[in-house]
Design a protein around this motif. Sequence first.
Motif, PDB file in Angstrom:
ATOM      1  N   LEU A  71       0.825  -1.206   0.000  1.00 30.85           N
ATOM      2  CA  LEU A  71       0.000   0.000   0.000  1.00 30.85           C
ATOM      3  C   LEU A  71       0.859   1.256   0.000  1.00 30.85           C
ATOM      4  N   LYS A  74       2.144   1.759  -3.555  1.00 23.84           N
ATOM      5  CA  LYS A  74       1.089   2.226  -4.452  1.00 23.84           C
ATOM      6  C   LYS A  74       0.720   3.679  -4.163  1.00 23.84           C
ATOM      7  N   TRP A 120     -13.123  -3.026  -3.543  1.00 19.70           N
ATOM      8  CA  TRP A 120     -12.677  -2.965  -4.944  1.00 19.70           C
ATOM      9  C   TRP A 120     -12.571  -1.518  -5.402  1.00 19.70           C
ATOM     10  N   ASN A 123      -9.279   0.148  -4.212  1.00 16.38           N
ATOM     11  CA  ASN A 123      -8.136  -0.236  -5.040  1.00 16.38           C
ATOM     12  C   ASN A 123      -8.231   0.387  -6.436  1.00 16.38           C
ATOM     13  N   ASN A 127      -5.589   2.904  -8.413  1.00 17.92           N
ATOM     14  CA  ASN A 127      -5.135   2.663  -9.792  1.00 17.92           C
ATOM     15  C   ASN A 127      -5.487   3.837 -10.707  1.00 17.92           C
TER      16      ASN A 127
END
Length: 312
Positions: A71, A74, A120, A123, A127
Amino acid sequence: MSHIALLTLGATLLGCVLVVMGVHAYTSGRAQRAALIDRLSATGPVEGLARRRRFSGVDRRLRGTALGRRLEVKLATTGLDLTPGEFFVSMLGGVAALWLIAASLLADFFGPVAAVIGLWGANAFLNWQRAKRTEKFINQLPELARILANATQAGLALRTAIGLAAEELEAPAGEELSRVTHRLAVGDSLDDALGEMAERLPSRELVVLVTTLVLSSRAGGAIVGSLRNLTVTLEQRKETRREVRTQLSQVTMTAYVIPVIGVGSLLLVDKVMPGALDRMTGSFVGQAAVLVALGMFVVGFALIRRLSKIDV
């Protein structure tokens, strides 16, 4: 009696002196911290000093796990001013809110489903932020190549030219090049520093630019001519990507409208027939039918997004 009064007066004076000393130490410490932040901010943003971080305990424990490390990596690629602990707590709060909202508006069965969709979505948000930052960086690549070409033509070394570009360009290119210059300053090679930047922001254009710079630093050659040719190519690819994105905007919007239609239809059914969703999800057959329908919506969304994704 006078002895006790003198002791009381002395203790009071001592307490006042200690309070004054404590206030003085506190104010001087805050002044020194503010001066340190100002001095460090003059050379660039310093992570952790810009604002007070929240959930430090959660962040410290989370960084010790594999999930926390992934994490953290990212989040570093997204450019968000968040720690893993802050994002994790915010994500849990959002998932809990979605669970309660879905259970209250639809039915109890949709609470866990909304929680999974929330995970979801978190995430997907990271992205999307990473892709957005990468796209912005790609749009800055022609200007970056132009600055590097002009600097090297003026006789500056490639490392100096990268530092100059870091000062001239805005974020995210300026931030990424600042990281490269910092790594070069501590002794890392140009290959490693530029390679790490290419891994953080993966794109074909950046890989071509990094390869050109690395090969020129190793074998020499006409780096100015290569960068100028690359500038023209990047400008053309930038315009092509913009045209393709404009042509596919309707298809992209369709991919997002389809799930909204599905959720809206559920709300409409429950509005027309109150309690219909509770009765429908009260049996195994109804739950299976709802899950299959949601799965078909997800597959449709993924297929439309895949068809609208064209690599230029």
